[in-house]
Scaffold this motif. Structure first.
Motif, PDB file in Angstrom:
ATOM      1  N   ASN A 273      -1.130  -7.229  -2.760  1.00 30.08           N
ATOM      2  CA  ASN A 273      -0.615  -5.864  -2.871  1.00 30.08           C
ATOM      3  C   ASN A 273       0.817  -5.867  -3.369  1.00 30.08           C
ATOM      4  N   GLN A 274       1.602  -6.840  -2.925  1.00 31.44           N
ATOM      5  CA  GLN A 274       2.971  -6.945  -3.421  1.00 31.44           C
ATOM      6  C   GLN A 274       2.977  -7.245  -4.916  1.00 31.44           C
ATOM      7  N   LEU A 275       2.052  -8.089  -5.363  1.00 30.94           N
ATOM      8  CA  LEU A 275       1.945  -8.377  -6.792  1.00 30.94           C
ATOM      9  C   LEU A 275       1.557  -7.119  -7.555  1.00 30.94           C
TER      10      LEU A 275
ATOM     11  N   ILE B 176      -2.998   5.988   0.399  1.00 29.00           N
ATOM     12  CA  ILE B 176      -1.610   5.618   0.650  1.00 29.00           C
ATOM     13  C   ILE B 176      -1.491   4.151   1.064  1.00 29.00           C
ATOM     14  N   ASN B 177      -2.501   3.664   1.765  1.00 23.15           N
ATOM     15  CA  ASN B 177      -2.369   2.438   2.543  1.00 23.15           C
ATOM     16  C   ASN B 177      -2.157   1.141   1.777  1.00 23.15           C
ATOM     17  N   PRO B 178      -2.548   1.036   0.487  1.00 19.43           N
ATOM     18  CA  PRO B 178      -2.172  -0.185  -0.223  1.00 19.43           C
ATOM     19  C   PRO B 178      -0.656  -0.395  -0.285  1.00 19.43           C
ATOM     20  N   PHE B 179       0.100   0.708  -0.069  1.00 17.95           N
ATOM     21  CA  PHE B 179       1.551   0.644  -0.219  1.00 17.95           C
ATOM     22  C   PHE B 179       2.305   0.666   1.111  1.00 17.95           C
ATOM     23  N   ASP B 180       1.579   0.897   2.222  1.00 21.18           N
ATOM     24  CA  ASP B 180       2.297   0.907   3.494  1.00 21.18           C
ATOM     25  C   ASP B 180       2.538  -0.539   3.952  1.00 21.18           C
ATOM     26  N   ASN B 181       3.245  -0.687   5.049  1.00 16.94           N
ATOM     27  CA  ASN B 181       3.640  -2.028   5.478  1.00 16.94           C
ATOM     28  C   ASN B 181       2.446  -2.923   5.805  1.00 16.94           C
ATOM     29  N   ASN B 182       1.359  -2.324   6.314  1.00 14.65           N
ATOM     30  CA  ASN B 182       0.167  -3.121   6.584  1.00 14.65           C
ATOM     31  C   ASN B 182      -0.455  -3.631   5.290  1.00 14.65           C
ATOM     32  N   GLY B 183      -0.641  -2.715   4.341  1.00 11.90           N
ATOM     33  CA  GLY B 183      -1.207  -3.121   3.066  1.00 11.90           C
ATOM     34  C   GLY B 183      -0.337  -4.120   2.340  1.00 11.90           C
ATOM     35  N   MET B 184       0.979  -3.895   2.400  1.00  8.43           N
ATOM     36  CA  MET B 184       1.907  -4.764   1.688  1.00  8.43           C
ATOM     37  C   MET B 184       2.102  -6.100   2.389  1.00  8.43           C
ATOM     38  N   GLY B 185       1.462  -6.273   3.553  1.00 14.51           N
ATOM     39  CA  GLY B 185       1.446  -7.595   4.161  1.00 14.51           C
ATOM     40  C   GLY B 185       0.596  -8.571   3.363  1.00 14.51           C
TER      41      GLY B 185
ATOM     42  N   THR C 294      -6.139 -11.557  -6.606  1.00 20.12           N
ATOM     43  CA  THR C 294      -7.440 -12.081  -6.194  1.00 20.12           C
ATOM     44  C   THR C 294      -8.123 -11.161  -5.181  1.00 20.12           C
ATOM     45  N   ASN C 295      -7.403 -10.203  -4.616  1.00 26.40           N
ATOM     46  CA  ASN C 295      -7.983  -9.205  -3.722  1.00 26.40           C
ATOM     47  C   ASN C 295      -6.964  -8.093  -3.545  1.00 26.40           C
ATOM     48  N   VAL C 296      -7.317  -7.070  -2.777  1.00 26.71           N
ATOM     49  CA  VAL C 296      -6.392  -5.976  -2.491  1.00 26.71           C
ATOM     50  C   VAL C 296      -6.751  -5.384  -1.134  1.00 26.71           C
ATOM     51  N   THR C 297      -5.742  -4.996  -0.364  1.00 28.93           N
ATOM     52  CA  THR C 297      -5.954  -4.362   0.945  1.00 28.93           C
ATOM     53  C   THR C 297      -5.874  -2.848   0.797  1.00 28.93           C
ATOM     54  N   ILE C 298      -6.873  -2.145   1.326  1.00 33.59           N
ATOM     55  CA  ILE C 298      -6.912  -0.688   1.296  1.00 33.59           C
ATOM     56  C   ILE C 298      -7.292  -0.190   2.684  1.00 33.59           C
ATOM     57  N   ALA C 299      -7.327   1.143   2.835  1.00 27.84           N
ATOM     58  CA  ALA C 299      -7.835   1.727   4.075  1.00 27.84           C
ATOM     59  C   ALA C 299      -8.273   3.158   3.804  1.00 27.84           C
TER      60      ALA C 299
ATOM     61  N   PHE D 125       7.250  -2.037   0.616  1.00 29.77           N
ATOM     62  CA  PHE D 125       7.009  -1.611  -0.759  1.00 29.77           C
ATOM     63  C   PHE D 125       8.325  -1.327  -1.480  1.00 29.77           C
ATOM     64  N   ARG D 126       9.213  -0.617  -0.805  1.00 24.93           N
ATOM     65  CA  ARG D 126      10.512  -0.316  -1.399  1.00 24.93           C
ATOM     66  C   ARG D 126      11.293  -1.607  -1.667  1.00 24.93           C
ATOM     67  N   SER D 127      11.242  -2.549  -0.738  1.00 24.99           N
ATOM     68  CA  SER D 127      11.974  -3.800  -0.918  1.00 24.99           C
ATOM     69  C   SER D 127      11.444  -4.593  -2.106  1.00 24.99           C
ATOM     70  N   VAL D 128      10.109  -4.580  -2.282  1.00 26.17           N
ATOM     71  CA  VAL D 128       9.517  -5.301  -3.417  1.00 26.17           C
ATOM     72  C   VAL D 128      10.003  -4.707  -4.735  1.00 26.17           C
ATOM     73  N   ILE D 129      10.001  -3.383  -4.838  1.00 27.46           N
ATOM     74  CA  ILE D 129      10.460  -2.720  -6.066  1.00 27.46           C
ATOM     75  C   ILE D 129      11.935  -3.009  -6.316  1.00 27.46           C
ATOM     76  N   GLN D 130      12.737  -2.892  -5.265  1.00 25.68           N
ATOM     77  CA  GLN D 130      14.164  -3.149  -5.413  1.00 25.68           C
ATOM     78  C   GLN D 130      14.421  -4.615  -5.748  1.00 25.68           C
ATOM     79  N   GLY D 131      13.563  -5.502  -5.247  1.00 26.22           N
ATOM     80  CA  GLY D 131      13.703  -6.917  -5.553  1.00 26.22           C
ATOM     81  C   GLY D 131      13.442  -7.234  -7.007  1.00 26.22           C
TER      82      GLY D 131
END
Length: 405
Positions: free
Chosen positions: A176-178, A163-172, A336-341, A222-228
């Motif tokens: 991940n936003q890309l 789940i975490n690539p999409f939560d607020n921490n991951g999307m920081g 260039t990288n990705v945040t996971i957990a 994540f929702r804001s990025v999609i809506q954007g």
């Protein structure tokens, strides 16, 4: 593989400059590399990154903060390089730059997959305190074959067992936003390709329901990025058997930790959705947190993906997976990288395509497969398929948290 050390230029001495004039950075994206990306340090103040696509060898020189490139030179060929002043590719950087990439045609080099090339880089660097440095490095690089080309976007199923690539921490992480934008912005044939809706299904007794770790609050960025990107998000909240049709404007559907089996009729609705250009994104998790690994594997098999979730958790706690873990695909384009957990491990089948590996670059954590649009029978039983049994979670992990912490 060897690197030559860096040395400081005498104070007040200006480095020998290459012929002046504008030069375009060749760019290139290591995430689109065929096979492995090679890297070597250029002493303490620089680094050299090398990769190839089907037609081009890319050589990227970088300064190590706080140093920036003021002048750079690169070499690639079948013979060992001479002195840096003889390197054929060179550029002056005014203003100074953090990185610069050179492109060499593999055809011009006479190089094919499996051939070994000598690659070298040299740079003059400068820090904000006006400390000069000189950096150089070299390596032997084996041209990588472009095997298992990624499937075209759309008409596919994408699996993230985290789940975490999409939560607020991951999307920081801007990467991940890309990735989120790439998941919804793709070109494909079929009417779904121009869709304007993204469906979120957090029903089916999902771990994400209500105030879970993928609640509206946790997924707000994540929702804001999609809506954007011009999409509206519609909540599906399905129950077993309730998916009989999907909105004609829908382009992507996210299935978040479902825990109620999909009927064959529902599978056929999703297959039809995919055949029209839609993308299905299945978000699973590790075994201790998500108790429906068998459901996930059965679902993937019925959709035409051979990959299976082992349930094994790796890289727990928030971690950044660097460029070497990424594989080229429309979804990873520009990353260039990705945040996971605490992601669970996938075992891909022969036609499944990895998106990224774990921090050791040996275990697949996310992958994509083209969906088989053939409808399932509604009355006859399907033959049994072999499913890898989920592995027991590590006792020290917290089963109440998707991060394992």
């Amino acid at each position: 593989m060897a690197a030559l050390g860096a040395c400081s230029s005498p104070q007040g001495v200006k480095p020998n400059m290459a012929a002046p004039g504008p030069r375009e950075d060749a760019g290139g994206d290591p995430a689109q590399a065929c096979g492995k990306v090679a890297q070597v340090a250029m002493g303490q103040n620089g680094s050299l990154l090398v990769w190839n696509t089907s037609s081009t060898l890319f050589v990227r020189l970088s300064g190590v903060s706080p140093y920036q490139l003021t002048e750079s030179h690169a070499y690639a060929g079948t013979l060992p390089p001479g002195g840096w002043w003889s390197y054929p590719a060179r550029a002056v950087h005014d203003p100074y730059v953090n990185t610069f990439t050179y492109a060499f045609s593999l055809a011009d080099l006479g190089a094919n997959p499996g051939d070994t090339l000598q690659v070298a880089g040299h740079a003059f660097l400068l820090s904000p305190s006006y400390s000069f440095a000189e950096a150089q490095g070299r390596l032997e690089y084996t041209v990588q074959a472009c095997k298992n080309a990624p499937p075209p976007p759309g008409k596919d199923i994408v699996v993230f067992n985290d789940i975490n690539p999409f939560d607020n921490n991951g999307m920081g992480n801007p990467n991940n936003q890309l990735m989120a934008r790439n998941l919804v912005n793709y070109s494909t044939s079929g009417p779904r390709g121009s869709g304007t809706k993204v469906l979120f299904d957090r029903g089916r007794n999902s771990k994400c329901a209500g105030t879970g770790e993928c609640s509206d609050e946790s997924l707000s960025t994540f929702r804001s990025v999609i809506q954007g990107e011009g999409f509206t998000i519609e909540e599906l909240n399905s129950t077993q058997g309730s998916i009989t049709a999907l909105a004609p404007e829908a382009k992507v559907i996210f299935l978040w930790n479902p825990r109620q089996t999909f009927t064959n009729a529902e599978i056929n609705v999703l297959k039809k959705f995919a055949s029209e250009g839609g993308r299905v994104v299945f978000v699973g998790e590790w075994q201790g947190y998500y108790d429906a690994i068998t459901l996930e594997n059965d679902f993937l098999g019925k959709m035409g993906a051979v990959m299976t979730n082992t349930g094994q958790a790796v890289d727990c706690g928030y971690n950044i997976l660097h460029q070497a873990s990424l594989r080229p695909h429309q979804i990873t384009q520009g990353m260039t990288n990705v945040t996971i957990a605490c992601s669970s491990v996938l075992v891909p089948g022969p036609n499944d395509y990895p998106l990224y590996y774990d921090s050791t670059n040996t275990q697949v954590l996310s992958a994509v497969a083209t969906i088989d649009p053939t409808p399932l029978p509604l009355t006859l039983a399907l033959p049994q398929r072999t499913v890898i049994a989920p592995q027991a979670p590590t006792p020290l992990l917290n089963p109440g948290s998707s991060t394992g912490q």
